[in-house]
Design a protein around this motif. Structure first.
Motif, mmCIF file in Angstrom:
data_model
loop_
_atom_site.group_PDB
_atom_site.id
_atom_site.type_symbol
_atom_site.label_atom_id
_atom_site.label_comp_id
_atom_site.label_asym_id
_atom_site.label_seq_id
_atom_site.Cartn_x
_atom_site.Cartn_y
_atom_site.Cartn_z
ATOM 1 N N UNK A 426 0.556 -1.153 0.088
ATOM 2 C CA UNK A 426 -0.014 -0.009 -0.059
ATOM 3 C C UNK A 426 0.932 1.289 0.084
ATOM 4 N N UNK A 427 0.368 2.338 -0.855
ATOM 5 C CA UNK A 427 1.303 3.496 -0.722
ATOM 6 C C UNK A 427 2.310 3.536 -2.000
ATOM 7 N N UNK A 428 2.784 2.296 -2.351
ATOM 8 C CA UNK A 428 3.840 2.277 -3.519
ATOM 9 C C UNK A 428 3.102 2.495 -4.738
ATOM 10 N N UNK A 429 3.876 2.987 -5.780
ATOM 11 C CA UNK A 429 3.192 3.217 -7.027
ATOM 12 C C UNK A 429 4.230 2.598 -8.226
ATOM 13 N N UNK A 430 4.012 2.086 -9.306
ATOM 14 C CA UNK A 430 4.875 1.747 -10.557
ATOM 15 C C UNK A 430 4.544 2.202 -11.646
ATOM 16 N N UNK A 431 5.553 2.759 -12.478
ATOM 17 C CA UNK A 431 5.367 3.214 -13.844
ATOM 18 C C UNK A 431 6.295 2.407 -14.494
ATOM 19 N N UNK A 432 5.662 1.564 -15.993
ATOM 20 C CA UNK A 432 4.378 1.525 -16.117
ATOM 21 C C UNK A 432 3.623 0.731 -15.113
ATOM 22 N N UNK A 433 2.305 0.854 -15.063
ATOM 23 C CA UNK A 433 1.375 -0.212 -14.200
ATOM 24 C C UNK A 433 1.488 -1.454 -15.029
ATOM 25 N N UNK A 434 1.274 -1.490 -16.205
ATOM 26 C CA UNK A 434 1.287 -2.757 -17.003
ATOM 27 C C UNK A 434 2.333 -2.765 -18.217
ATOM 28 N N UNK A 435 3.023 -3.988 -18.515
ATOM 29 C CA UNK A 435 3.679 -3.892 -19.554
ATOM 30 C C UNK A 435 3.653 -4.914 -20.657
ATOM 31 N N UNK A 436 3.093 -4.879 -21.911
ATOM 32 C CA UNK A 436 2.959 -5.989 -22.641
ATOM 33 C C UNK A 436 4.713 -6.073 -23.245
#
Length: 598
Positions: A426-436
């Motif tokens: 909780x509180x963490x974020x990722x970039x990108x959220x999804x990668x194809x």
């Protein structure tokens, strides 16, 4: 039982290559009558880390050592760790009686498997004690056992005005079993016709007509049912049954090739029985394939392949599937129907039926039209071909960012599209959220994420990488360390392997072991910084200086997730340790860390 011969086998080894071998080869029956068919089955095992395509071949020699026949199996894909059984029907045709030896092997990539051999016998035709003469009222006369025969070179029905319109031209049955069939008579004359019906070619009792006489009205059709009842002790092979309709100047004759099969009680491979029916009324050929699983085991995947003869195609190929729909493809210029049956249960039976919009005038081609191939094996699980072999993360400060890299190994044969994401606290974020990602066959792919930590957080957290494909998910977890005062971007490395070639301050690549990572967590949680330990004498420390210290090191390099079990591979005299696709090797002396991937 098959004999093995490894002479001449050449193996080009690669850690991510398939490793195929033949583990069994048999022929059923192993004593044939002249003109009889036999089923040749090879069992292919893949102990490699990637799927492979096997191209099997069988060569048949007589007792003098002369090659008298050969055939090839269609290519079959064998998944990593899987076993596949491939069966093909072979026609002994006009080969003379005697002893024969068959040899089987397969090729894959640039490699040859081992060779297995099996011996079998073709018996001379036994004499017929009594006639197989015809007789009305449902069966031919004559005593004794009839003898089977090769498929005649020509089987052509005759008849005008009153003729047989629907006939089972080929009927395959098991010895000791029975079945019901029917004949249809067509009357194209301007008058009603009464005909006497008879059957010949087999002893009385094998074929029982429902009636001796049939009245067929003008311009109409009549149906006559009959029972097939084949004794248990009959010789397996081909029997040509003749049906005759005779009455008041009208005469018609048609044929059924009755093929009797006999399998031993211990037979464990799928059995197929094929029926081919001609239909002059609608101008089509009806085909039914009866499948039986005689074993006590569930067959996860059964693949059935059927060749379509060129003579049955009227211009373009027209197929009417009656029940289970198959896929139509082309193999070596020949149209082939393929069906896949999942979870074929123990002692289970099923039928596959379809029609072709044409009828052959000569039944010979029907008689030599066998099922192309049966393939029995486990379903190739895509999840077993995709692995996250590396998951590394940088240490970050509260509110800061760092990189996470997932390295994905794909051991399949065709490109595969997947989607990768990170499951974060909780509180963490990722970039990108999804990668194809398009995974290349037998290749590695790196997927990079930039993660950001919340401002009020510390200590060590667990993140999880997820690779999502069609019908499967693959997971892998790794720690992410958040420390106050850290500038961000400082990675962590755990461990090296002692006992590999090299000396001095040698290059040590990463190794992941659950208990060792737990040691790292204890250190990080206790001191809040990266320290060097020497508590484990079985591991060599990693550093940039010279010398050969024994111990466990934690320094600036990526943290690795728990790896799979070790597999030792001896290649070119060098022992390499494979851990989930990464080779952690100590390559001589020097000051640089290296990781070798194959």
């Amino acid at each position: 039982m098959a004999n093995s011969d490894d002479v001449g086998s050449v193996v080009h080894f690669n850690a991510w290559s398939p490793a195929l071998s033949l583990t069994d080869f048999n022929v059923t029956p192993d004593a044939l009558n002249q003109g009889e068919t036999a089923d040749f089955s090879i069992t292919i095992q893949n102990t490699g880390l990637a799927s492979g395509t096997a191209n099997g071949s069988v060569y048949i020699y007589n007792s003098l050592g002369a090659l008298v026949s050969s055939f090839v199996y269609d290519p079959v894909v064998v998944g990593s760790g899987a076993t596949t059984v491939v069966t093909k029907t072979w026609d002994s045709d006009s080969l003379p009686a005697g002893m024969y030896t068959a040899y089987a092997n397969a090729t894959y990539d640039r490699n040859n498997t081992n060779t297995l051999s099996v011996s079998f016998t073709i018996r001379s035709m036994p004499p017929t004690p009594g006639g197989g003469g015809g007789g009305g009222g449902g069966g031919g006369g004559g005593g004794g056992k009839p003898k089977p025969q090769p498929v005649p070179p020509s089987i052509v029905p005759v008849g005008e005005n009153v003729r047989f319109g629907k006939v089972p031209a080929v009927k395959e049955v098991l010895a000791g079993e029975g079945d019901m069939e029917s004949l249809t008579l067509i009357n194209t004359a301007k008058e009603n016709v009464s005909v006497d019906l008879s059957v010949s070619g087999v002893p009385g009792g094998w074929i029982k007509l429902s009636q001796n006489v049939s009245v067929v009205f003008s311009r109409e059709t009549g149906v006559v049912n009959f029972l097939i009842d084949v004794p248990t002790d009959v010789l397996s092979g081909n029997y040509l049954v003749t049906f005759e309709a005779d009455g008041y100047g009208y005469y018609s004759k048609d044929y059924m090739l009755l093929r009797v099969k006999n399998y031993p009680k211990w037979h464990q491979y799928p059995i197929y029985l094929k029926t081919i029916r001609t239909d002059l009324v609608e101008g089509k050929t009806d085909v039914q394939i009866r499948l039986k699983n005689p074993s006590d085991n569930n067959i996860k995947l059964l693949t059935i392949k059927e060749t379509i003869p060129e003579s049955l195609k009227r211009g373009s190929l027209s197929i009417d599937f009656k029940d289970k729909r198959g896929s139509v493809g082309n193999i070596d210029g020949t149209d082939v129907i393929t069906w896949n049956v999942s979870d074929f249960g123990p002692l289970e039976e099923m039928h596959i039926s379809y029609s072709l919009a044409n009828v052959l005038a000569d039944y010979h081609e029907y008689g030599v039209w066998h099922l192309r191939q049966l393939e029995t094996g486990g379903r190739i699980d895509l999840a077993s071909l995709v692995r996250i072999v590396d998951l590394s993360s940088q240490t970050i400060s509260p509110g800061g960012s760092g990189d996470v890299t997932a390295t994905i190994l794909y051991a399949g044969e065709e490109p595969l599209e997947v989607t990768t994401t990170l499951e974060l606290p909780a509180g963490f974020s990722a970039d990108p959220g999804y990668a194809s990602v398009i995974l290349v066959p037998r290749g590695l792919a790196n997927v990079n994420f930039r993660i950001t930590a919340p401002k009020e957080v510390g200590q060590t957290h667990l993140i999880r990488a997820v690779v999502m494909g069609k019908g499967f998910n693959v997971y892998s977890a790794a720690p992410i360390v958040v420390r106050k005062g850290d500038g961000g971007g400082s990675p962590v490395i755990i461990g090296g392997i002692d006992g590999l070639a090299g000396s001095g301050g040698g290059a040590v690549a990463t190794v992941s072991m659950p208990w060792l990572e737990m040691s790292a967590f204890v250190v990080v949680l206790a001191f809040g910084l990266v320290v060097v330990m020497t508590a484990f004498g079985a591991f060599r420390g990693t550093g940039t200086g010279g010398g050969s210290g024994i111990g466990t090191s934690i320094s600036s390099a990526p943290v690795r997730r728990p790896a799979y079990d070790f597999q030792r591979v001896k290649d070119m005299g060098v022992i390499r340790t494979i851990i989930s696709g990464s080779i952690r090797a100590n390559k001589g002396s020097g000051n640089n860390d290296k990781k070798y991937l194959i």
